[in-house]
Design an enzyme around this catalytic site. Structure first.
Site, PDB file in Angstrom:
ATOM      1  N   GLY A  38      44.715  67.118  63.590  1.00  0.00           N
ATOM      2  CA  GLY A  38      45.887  67.592  63.098  1.00  0.00           C
ATOM      3  C   GLY A  38      45.984  69.241  63.026  1.00  0.00           C
ATOM      4  O   GLY A  38      47.072  69.560  63.343  1.00  0.00           O
ATOM      5  N   ARG A  66      35.006  61.067  59.644  1.00  0.00           N
ATOM      6  CA  ARG A  66      34.307  61.730  58.835  1.00  0.00           C
ATOM      7  C   ARG A  66      33.382  62.614  59.163  1.00  0.00           C
ATOM      8  O   ARG A  66      32.924  63.598  58.529  1.00  0.00           O
ATOM      9  CB  ARG A  66      33.499  60.535  57.945  1.00  0.00           C
ATOM     10  N   VAL A  67      32.933  62.709  60.500  1.00  0.00           N
ATOM     11  CA  VAL A  67      32.162  63.446  61.326  1.00  0.00           C
ATOM     12  C   VAL A  67      32.665  64.190  62.412  1.00  0.00           C
ATOM     13  O   VAL A  67      33.065  63.499  63.456  1.00  0.00           O
ATOM     14  CB  VAL A  67      30.897  62.780  61.612  1.00  0.00           C
ATOM     15  N   THR A  69      32.851  68.419  62.439  1.00  0.00           N
ATOM     16  CA  THR A  69      32.466  69.393  62.737  1.00  0.00           C
ATOM     17  C   THR A  69      31.092  69.737  62.055  1.00  0.00           C
ATOM     18  O   THR A  69      30.494  70.733  62.356  1.00  0.00           O
ATOM     19  CB  THR A  69      33.190  70.629  61.640  1.00  0.00           C
ATOM     20  N   ILE A 128      33.248  66.731  52.973  1.00  0.00           N
ATOM     21  CA  ILE A 128      32.119  67.045  53.631  1.00  0.00           C
ATOM     22  C   ILE A 128      32.055  68.082  54.548  1.00  0.00           C
ATOM     23  O   ILE A 128      31.233  69.280  54.251  1.00  0.00           O
ATOM     24  CB  ILE A 128      31.351  65.643  53.971  1.00  0.00           C
ATOM     25  N   LYS A 139      28.007  82.451  53.180  1.00  0.00           N
ATOM     26  CA  LYS A 139      26.387  82.933  53.303  1.00  0.00           C
ATOM     27  C   LYS A 139      26.260  83.963  54.447  1.00  0.00           C
ATOM     28  O   LYS A 139      25.446  84.977  54.098  1.00  0.00           O
ATOM     29  CB  LYS A 139      25.565  81.787  53.771  1.00  0.00           C
ATOM     30  N   ARG A 214      46.799  91.044  26.287  1.00  0.00           N
ATOM     31  CA  ARG A 214      46.842  92.430  25.823  1.00  0.00           C
ATOM     32  C   ARG A 214      45.525  92.604  25.155  1.00  0.00           C
ATOM     33  O   ARG A 214      45.104  94.129  25.680  1.00  0.00           O
ATOM     34  CB  ARG A 214      47.795  92.447  24.937  1.00  0.00           C
ATOM     35  N   HIS A 270      47.672  81.791  10.690  1.00  0.00           N
ATOM     36  CA  HIS A 270      46.167  81.716  10.966  1.00  0.00           C
ATOM     37  C   HIS A 270      45.642  80.368  11.248  1.00  0.00           C
ATOM     38  O   HIS A 270      44.437  79.819  10.473  1.00  0.00           O
ATOM     39  CB  HIS A 270      45.410  82.702   9.999  1.00  0.00           C
ATOM     40  N   ARG A 429      35.196  73.476  -3.319  1.00  0.00           N
ATOM     41  CA  ARG A 429      36.442  72.424  -3.151  1.00  0.00           C
ATOM     42  C   ARG A 429      37.141  72.625  -4.321  1.00  0.00           C
ATOM     43  O   ARG A 429      38.332  72.492  -4.544  1.00  0.00           O
ATOM     44  CB  ARG A 429      35.743  71.074  -3.157  1.00  0.00           C
ATOM     45  N   ASP A 462      34.782  66.999 -11.094  1.00  0.00           N
ATOM     46  CA  ASP A 462      35.466  68.105 -11.554  1.00  0.00           C
ATOM     47  C   ASP A 462      36.869  68.302 -10.975  1.00  0.00           C
ATOM     48  O   ASP A 462      37.980  68.456 -11.393  1.00  0.00           O
ATOM     49  CB  ASP A 462      34.632  69.261 -11.500  1.00  0.00           C
TER      50      ASP A 462
END
Length: 508
Positions: A38, A66-67, A69, A128, A139, A214, A270, A429, A462
């Site tokens: 394409g 699929r294959v 290049t 792939i 590379k 910032r 906060h 607590r 408590d």
């Protein structure tokens, strides 16, 4: 800086958008073009001559494309070293032409996963050949230019236009770095897709959208946000969100999500709620949330889960606040709220995605599931002789939701529709409870008949003793202490009700 002329190029892309100017430049500079399928057809439609890859390799495209290049003449053309006599000799021996420019745009794997496509369709979008071309060309950046995404088409066009169809080594190294970013991001998303089922203990995170902030938590700290903020919010007004704004906004939207189907309003400072309320209208809910702590609300982050109308906007307009978040604003409300230019207005477009949380720690990273547990009346186990009334049960559900989103150690005091006060982030607590009682009295709340929620169990009686003295009649806590019975016995002796959930909600 020496400029290396581009003499040959291989193009194999999924997206052709904005490729036309590059093709025109390649034509202008007499670049030999190789291509496939394409892409070849598209280039030819632009009036450029194309050598089909099949002609170079003497091998057809096979296995449904699929294959195409994956061939020594392609990869040899990319990887051959132009200053290496052995490479040059082998290139002549095997008829392998040098390829100076590779343009690849990978199959849209992320987009296919996000679309909800079938696994078969998703697997077919694992590129792939393209990913291999990217790595090979990157590379060998000393000799080859690699364009690994349509996002870089414009940059390449500028370089070729400004430098008479050539590039510098600095250009090629830059594009190589971008290429490895593209390939690593692509592989990360593929791994994470498979790892949903396999659960391999490896953490892979890749975000390609970055925004400089910032500064960080303090002005001397540099900071960035990585992620797609625009997918979550439309910013309708105000300055750029700061690091601290973002942290508070995250806390706000997580808290308000607990009240689905109700009209809720919360004010946070906060990351802790200083006001939360339910009411028939946003205006009333805001007023009740503001009443809980009229001091801390100054400079806070406001959030609601309903449309902000003019009545609500007028009520809150006089308050100085940093951020207001809502799913929608009426036009007249928006016009009024925009009257303060630095006020940040966010329209939330979707719920927070994801089920995991990560954090840097020591010399590594810790990861955990998000706390998605929210207790309802059905999850409550009554452990006292006196059971909570229906209204107290509603209040305990409300208090537990707020408690879940408050820093430990925490105590929440409320009724069924309004946060009265909270004790936040205390080392004891008991201190958290005393802080909450003091704040409630300071802002004029009568605690007789109020309820109390704790994010963890009571190791001693408590807290219930202090709560009883303040007039609190019902308590929700996870339970699990070896001394649970001591607190239960006190409640039984003083006509208090207590429920246990079995779920702890520490928040550090």
């Amino acid at each position: 800086m020496a400029i290396k002329k581009t003499q040959s190029a291989l193009l194999s892309v999924y997206y052709k958008d904005n490729l036309e100017p590059i093709i025109a430049l390649l034509k202008q500079h007499g670049v030999k073009i190789y291509s496939t399928g394409g892409t070849q057809k598209f280039i030819e439609e632009q009036g450029a001559t194309v050598i089909p890859v099949e002609e170079l390799t003497s091998y057809p495209s096979i296995f449904g494309g699929r294959v195409k290049t994956l061939h020594p003449k392609i990869f040899g053309g990319i990887l051959q070293r132009r200053d290496h006599d052995g490479d040059l000799g082998q290139a002549i021996e095997y008829g392998i032409p040098a390829i100076d420019l590779v343009i690849v745009d990978l199959y849209p794997f992320e987009e296919t996963v996000a679309s909800g496509a079938s696994e078969a369709d998703i697997i077919e979008k694992i590129d792939i050949g393209g990913i291999s071309l990217i790595r090979a060309a990157a590379k060998n950046f000393k000799d080859v230019i690699i364009i690994a995404s349509k996002a870089q088409y414009g940059e390449l066009e500028s370089k070729l236009s400004e430098q008479d169809g050539g590039t510098t080594i600095e250009d090629r190294r830059y594009f190589a770095a971008q290429a490895f970013q593209v390939s690593s991001n692509y592989d990360t998303h593929i791994f994470n897709y498979f790892n949903q089922a396999e659960n391999i203990p490896a953490l892979k995170v890749s975000e390609t959208k970055a925004k400089s902030l910032r500064y960080g938590e303090n002005p001397h700290q540099a900071a960035h946000f990585y992620g797609d903020m625009e997918a979550l919010f439309d910013q309708l007004n105000g300055k750029e969100l700061s690091y601290n704004n973002l942290v508070d906004v995250d806390a706000a939207v997580n808290l308000i999500a607990e009240f689905e189907g109700e009209t809720a309003f919360a004010i946070l400072k906060h990351t802790n709620a200083c006001g939360v309320a339910l009411a028939p209208t946003v205006q009333e809910a805001y007023k009740k949330a503001f009443e809980a702590d009229t001091t801390s609300a100054f400079g806070g982050v406001l959030v609601t889960n309903q449309t902000v109308d003019l009545a609500a906007a007028e009520e809150m307009h006089s308050l100085f606040f940093e951020v207001l978040i809502a799913p929608q604003f009426t036009e007249d409300a928006l016009n009024l709220l925009k009257g303060k230019k630095n006020r940040i207005l966010l329209r939330q477009k979707m719920e927070l995605p994801g089920t995991k949380m990560i954090k840097t720690l020591l010399n590594g990273i810790i990861e955990q599931d998000k706390d998605l547990a929210t207790e309802s009346k059905a999850d409550f186990k009554v452990v006292t002789q006196v059971a909570p009334s229906e209204k107290e049960l509603d209040a305990l559900v409300f208090a537990a939701k707020v408690c879940k989103h408050t820093k430990s150690n925490t105590i929440i005091l409320s009724n069924d529709t309004q946060l009265f006060s909270s004790g936040v982030g205390q080392t004891s607590r008991v201190d958290a409870l005393r802080q909450a009682i003091t704040k409630a009295k300071e802002f004029g709340f009568e605690l007789k008949g109020a309820v109390m929620a704790s994010d963890a169990f009571f190791p001693f009686p408590d807290c219930v003793e202090i709560a009883h003295e303040a007039g609190i009649t019902a308590v929700v806590q996870p339970g699990g202490s070896i001394k649970d019975q001591d607190s239960i016995a006190f409640c039984d002796a003083h006509g208090m009700s207590m429920v246990m959930t079995g779920v702890r909600h520490f928040k550090h």
